[in-house]
Design an enzyme around this catalytic site. Sequence first.
Site, PDB file in Angstrom:
ATOM      1  N   GLN A  97       0.610   8.269  -1.769  1.00  0.00           N
ATOM      2  CA  GLN A  97       1.409   7.048  -1.834  1.00  0.00           C
ATOM      3  C   GLN A  97       1.586   6.410  -0.470  1.00  0.00           C
ATOM      4  O   GLN A  97       1.359   7.028   0.576  1.00  0.00           O
ATOM      5  CB  GLN A  97       2.782   7.350  -2.433  1.00  0.00           C
ATOM      6  CG  GLN A  97       3.590   8.375  -1.665  1.00  0.00           C
ATOM      7  CD  GLN A  97       4.877   8.745  -2.391  1.00  0.00           C
ATOM      8  OE1 GLN A  97       5.942   8.240  -2.062  1.00  0.00           O
ATOM      9  NE2 GLN A  97       4.764   9.637  -3.387  1.00  0.00           N
ATOM     10  N   HIS A  99       4.141   2.937   1.409  1.00  0.00           N
ATOM     11  CA  HIS A  99       5.269   2.032   1.230  1.00  0.00           C
ATOM     12  C   HIS A  99       4.994   0.708   1.940  1.00  0.00           C
ATOM     13  O   HIS A  99       4.322   0.689   2.977  1.00  0.00           O
ATOM     14  CB  HIS A  99       6.547   2.665   1.760  1.00  0.00           C
ATOM     15  CG  HIS A  99       6.788   4.048   1.243  1.00  0.00           C
ATOM     16  ND1 HIS A  99       6.959   4.315  -0.098  1.00  0.00           N
ATOM     17  CD2 HIS A  99       6.847   5.252   1.869  1.00  0.00           C
ATOM     18  CE1 HIS A  99       7.138   5.618  -0.271  1.00  0.00           C
ATOM     19  NE2 HIS A  99       7.057   6.204   0.907  1.00  0.00           N
ATOM     20  N   GLU A 134      10.368   6.303   6.566  1.00  0.00           N
ATOM     21  CA  GLU A 134      11.034   7.572   6.278  1.00  0.00           C
ATOM     22  C   GLU A 134      10.667   8.626   7.318  1.00  0.00           C
ATOM     23  O   GLU A 134       9.591   8.594   7.917  1.00  0.00           O
ATOM     24  CB  GLU A 134      10.697   8.070   4.872  1.00  0.00           C
ATOM     25  CG  GLU A 134       9.232   8.289   4.588  1.00  0.00           C
ATOM     26  CD  GLU A 134       8.968   8.607   3.117  1.00  0.00           C
ATOM     27  OE1 GLU A 134       8.282   9.606   2.856  1.00  0.00           O
ATOM     28  OE2 GLU A 134       9.425   7.849   2.253  1.00  0.00           O
ATOM     29  N   HIS A 264       0.151   8.921   2.426  1.00  0.00           N
ATOM     30  CA  HIS A 264       0.586  10.297   2.628  1.00  0.00           C
ATOM     31  C   HIS A 264       0.823  10.987   1.297  1.00  0.00           C
ATOM     32  O   HIS A 264       0.939  10.342   0.245  1.00  0.00           O
ATOM     33  CB  HIS A 264       1.874  10.345   3.461  1.00  0.00           C
ATOM     34  CG  HIS A 264       3.038   9.653   2.816  1.00  0.00           C
ATOM     35  ND1 HIS A 264       3.209   8.281   2.885  1.00  0.00           N
ATOM     36  CD2 HIS A 264       4.087  10.126   2.093  1.00  0.00           C
ATOM     37  CE1 HIS A 264       4.323   7.951   2.235  1.00  0.00           C
ATOM     38  NE2 HIS A 264       4.862   9.058   1.736  1.00  0.00           N
ATOM     39  N   ARG A 283       1.281   3.873  -5.352  1.00  0.00           N
ATOM     40  CA  ARG A 283       0.612   5.161  -5.513  1.00  0.00           C
ATOM     41  C   ARG A 283      -0.910   5.002  -5.463  1.00  0.00           C
ATOM     42  O   ARG A 283      -1.452   3.975  -5.859  1.00  0.00           O
ATOM     43  CB  ARG A 283       1.040   5.818  -6.823  1.00  0.00           C
ATOM     44  CG  ARG A 283       2.531   6.159  -6.850  1.00  0.00           C
ATOM     45  CD  ARG A 283       2.973   6.776  -8.167  1.00  0.00           C
ATOM     46  NE  ARG A 283       4.393   7.112  -8.116  1.00  0.00           N
ATOM     47  CZ  ARG A 283       5.369   6.258  -8.403  1.00  0.00           C
ATOM     48  NH1 ARG A 283       5.066   5.017  -8.779  1.00  0.00           N
ATOM     49  NH2 ARG A 283       6.633   6.632  -8.318  1.00  0.00           N
TER      50      ARG A 283
END
Length: 408
Positions: A97, A99, A134, A264, A283
């Site tokens: 996935q 972001h 993140e 990642h 994804r």
Amino acid sequence: MHLLRGAVRTYAWGSRTAIAEFTGAPSPTPHPEAELWFGAHPHDPAWLQTDDGEHSLLEALRTDPDGELGPVLRGRFGDTLPFLLKVLAADEPLSLQAHPSTEQAVEGFAREDRQGIPVSAPIRNYRDRSHKPELLVALGPFEALAGFRPAARTVELMQAIAPGVLQPFIHLLSGQSDADGLRALFTTWITCPQPDLDKLVPAVLDGAITYVRSGAHEFDAEARTVLELGERYPGDAGVLCSLLLNRVTLAPGEGIYLPAGNLHAYLQGVGIEVMANSDNVLRGGLTPKHVDVPELLRVLDFRPAHDVVVRPESFRDGAELVYDTPAPEFEVSVLQIDGELLGHEIDAPTRHDGPQILLCTEGAATVHAKTSAVVLERGAAAWVGADDGPIRLDARQTTRLFRVTVGI
């Protein structure tokens, strides 16, 4: 300040023991527990434990935003907590996935709204208008795939594992920049017709088996990873795409920072994960969930990631080690109390006003704020509102507290 009960999320890739043992709950659990959320996400907020019962942290922020969030945070992010703290426990690999950036999220959210796709729909890519940087910090050995590997090194890997089968694809990485070559090869594999994948993936797995049996060590982790993924997701394009990513092993305390566009997949381990309070995920395979290939290709950053491990870029401020990242939504640090600090009240450093969440991962400490004090033992968390800081700490045994605040 109040103790904070996290919200448990059950996914198939989670663990029946890790989160339960971390929090002192009965183990094993009936269902795999994958994540423990400490935050004010509307899908699953944490709960404040007060004298008159439990109250949703989300509702507390709505009731008293100035006291809980503070005027500075409200001026930057509005009346929402911009970060989400999780304990993540992976017994099996997560999906491949990435972001989006803020600009991509804003545009994508508006586009899917115009198309009339409900926010809760399984085919929805953008559930909010935020990016989702993140940071994951390992609590024990942690395995992951993160960021595209430099093309020359990937060529060496492909030649070692399955030179005959992969030779036509190796040429796609040659004669152009790393980013262009990686884009070309990834696009070829992610759009490969299923009948072709059903032949190519087993052939690559056969090569990986031969490589592992040969006793070679240089790419042993990569070969074993592709075999594990191929067993779990036969015929999945993500099995091939995993060959293009850095294979990372984190020691306890090491971290990975994942900015927008970084492809990642977490493979196995337990860690503390802190992110912007977003649910936007594109994804790329290794999952039965929705995969939007054109949108994924639009957001991916194909530039090789030479140093994906945050070791961290860090600095010390008294008893605190700060993981330095560029994310404005959060700052992550560890308060380590040991040695001559034991048995004394110490002031936790304060770099700005704002709320904070504390999570104890080792030992026990009494946390003193302006209005109250709580005892945090391993697996316990506390919410400290903006108007209740700064805090002081008192521990009689070696103690580690993760602290999450808003970024400076």
